[in-house]
Motif scaffolding. Sequence first.
Motif, short mmCIF file in Angstrom:
data_model
loop_
_atom_site.label_atom_id
_atom_site.label_comp_id
_atom_site.label_asym_id
_atom_site.label_seq_id
_atom_site.Cartn_x
_atom_site.Cartn_y
_atom_site.Cartn_z
N VAL A 234 0.83 -1.21 0.00
CA VAL A 234 0.00 0.00 0.00
C VAL A 234 0.86 1.26 0.00
CG1 VAL A 234 -1.72 1.31 1.29
CG2 VAL A 234 -1.97 -1.16 1.04
N GLU A 235 1.97 1.24 0.72
CA GLU A 235 2.87 2.39 0.71
C GLU A 235 3.36 2.67 -0.70
OE1 GLU A 235 7.26 3.74 2.30
OE2 GLU A 235 6.16 2.23 3.44
N LEU A 236 3.81 1.64 -1.41
CA LEU A 236 4.29 1.83 -2.78
C LEU A 236 3.17 2.22 -3.73
CD1 LEU A 236 6.89 -1.05 -2.98
CD2 LEU A 236 7.37 1.42 -3.09
N PRO B 79 -0.47 7.92 -6.90
CA PRO B 79 -1.25 8.73 -5.97
C PRO B 79 -2.49 9.36 -6.58
CG PRO B 79 0.68 9.94 -6.68
CD PRO B 79 0.80 8.54 -7.24
N GLU B 80 -2.49 9.58 -7.89
CA GLU B 80 -3.60 10.28 -8.54
C GLU B 80 -4.73 9.35 -8.99
OE1 GLU B 80 -0.84 8.81 -11.56
OE2 GLU B 80 -0.51 10.05 -9.80
N ARG B 81 -4.66 8.10 -8.64
CA ARG B 81 -5.72 7.17 -9.07
C ARG B 81 -7.06 7.64 -8.51
NH1 ARG B 81 -3.04 4.96 -4.80
NH2 ARG B 81 -4.38 4.12 -3.15
N ASP B 82 -8.09 7.46 -9.31
CA ASP B 82 -9.41 7.95 -8.91
C ASP B 82 -10.45 6.83 -8.96
OD1 ASP B 82 -9.58 7.70 -11.62
OD2 ASP B 82 -10.54 9.62 -11.95
N PHE B 83 -10.08 5.70 -8.44
CA PHE B 83 -10.97 4.55 -8.41
C PHE B 83 -10.77 3.82 -7.08
CE2 PHE B 83 -7.13 3.64 -10.83
CZ PHE B 83 -6.56 2.64 -10.05
N ARG B 84 -11.70 2.95 -6.78
CA ARG B 84 -11.62 2.17 -5.55
C ARG B 84 -10.53 1.11 -5.64
NH1 ARG B 84 -17.18 -0.42 -4.43
NH2 ARG B 84 -16.23 -1.03 -2.46
N VAL B 85 -9.87 0.91 -4.55
CA VAL B 85 -8.88 -0.16 -4.42
C VAL B 85 -9.37 -1.06 -3.29
CG1 VAL B 85 -6.50 -0.78 -3.90
CG2 VAL B 85 -6.99 1.30 -5.21
N LEU B 86 -9.55 -2.33 -3.61
CA LEU B 86 -9.99 -3.31 -2.63
C LEU B 86 -8.88 -4.31 -2.39
CD1 LEU B 86 -13.51 -4.13 -4.12
CD2 LEU B 86 -12.97 -2.48 -2.34
N LEU B 87 -8.54 -4.52 -1.13
CA LEU B 87 -7.62 -5.58 -0.76
C LEU B 87 -8.49 -6.67 -0.16
CD1 LEU B 87 -4.26 -5.23 1.09
CD2 LEU B 87 -5.85 -7.06 1.65
N GLU C 290 -4.97 4.22 3.96
CA GLU C 290 -5.50 5.34 3.18
C GLU C 290 -5.68 4.91 1.73
OE1 GLU C 290 -4.13 9.75 1.61
OE2 GLU C 290 -3.06 8.83 3.28
N GLY C 291 -6.89 5.09 1.22
CA GLY C 291 -7.16 4.81 -0.18
C GLY C 291 -7.37 3.35 -0.51
N VAL C 292 -7.45 2.49 0.49
CA VAL C 292 -7.62 1.05 0.25
C VAL C 292 -8.69 0.52 1.20
CG1 VAL C 292 -6.51 -1.22 0.30
CG2 VAL C 292 -5.23 0.76 -0.50
N GLU C 293 -9.68 -0.16 0.63
CA GLU C 293 -10.72 -0.80 1.43
C GLU C 293 -10.36 -2.27 1.59
OE1 GLU C 293 -14.72 -0.06 -0.15
OE2 GLU C 293 -13.78 1.52 -1.37
N ILE C 294 -10.55 -2.81 2.77
CA ILE C 294 -10.27 -4.21 3.02
C ILE C 294 -11.58 -4.99 3.04
CG2 ILE C 294 -9.32 -5.89 4.63
CD1 ILE C 294 -7.28 -3.76 5.45
#
Length: 99
Positions: free
Chosen positions: A17-19, A25-33, A44-48
Motif C-alpha cells: 500500500v505504501e508503494l 497517488p492520482e488514481r481515482d478509483f476504488r482499491v480493494l484488498l 488510506e485509499g484502500v478498502e479491506i
Amino acid sequence: MLISSCDAYSDLWDGHVELLNRNWPERDFRVLLVTDKPTDRAYEGVEIVAAGAGAEMPQRIARALDCVETPYVLLTLDDYYPVNRVREEGICSLLDQMG
C-alpha cells in the motif's frame, strides 16, 4: 483495482500500500484488498474486504467482485509491489483498445 491476499501474507500489505500510494497517488478509483479473515488494519485509499476464514483465493475474489461496480478490474497480488511510477495514460490507452 483488486489486490488479492490472505491473512497469512498480511505482512506484505504495509509495503504494497505504501508503494501504491507513492507510485500511483492520482488514481481515482476504488482499491480493494481482499483477504480471508477480518483485520484491524486500515490504509488510506484502500478498502479491506474479508471474505471469510477458510475462503480460498477464487472464493475471496468472487466475494470482492460483488463490491465492484466498474466494467473492468485490475487484478494484482499482494506480492506484486508497484515499485515504479504508474503511467495512467498507458492504462487508459489499453482500456480504449479493449472498449
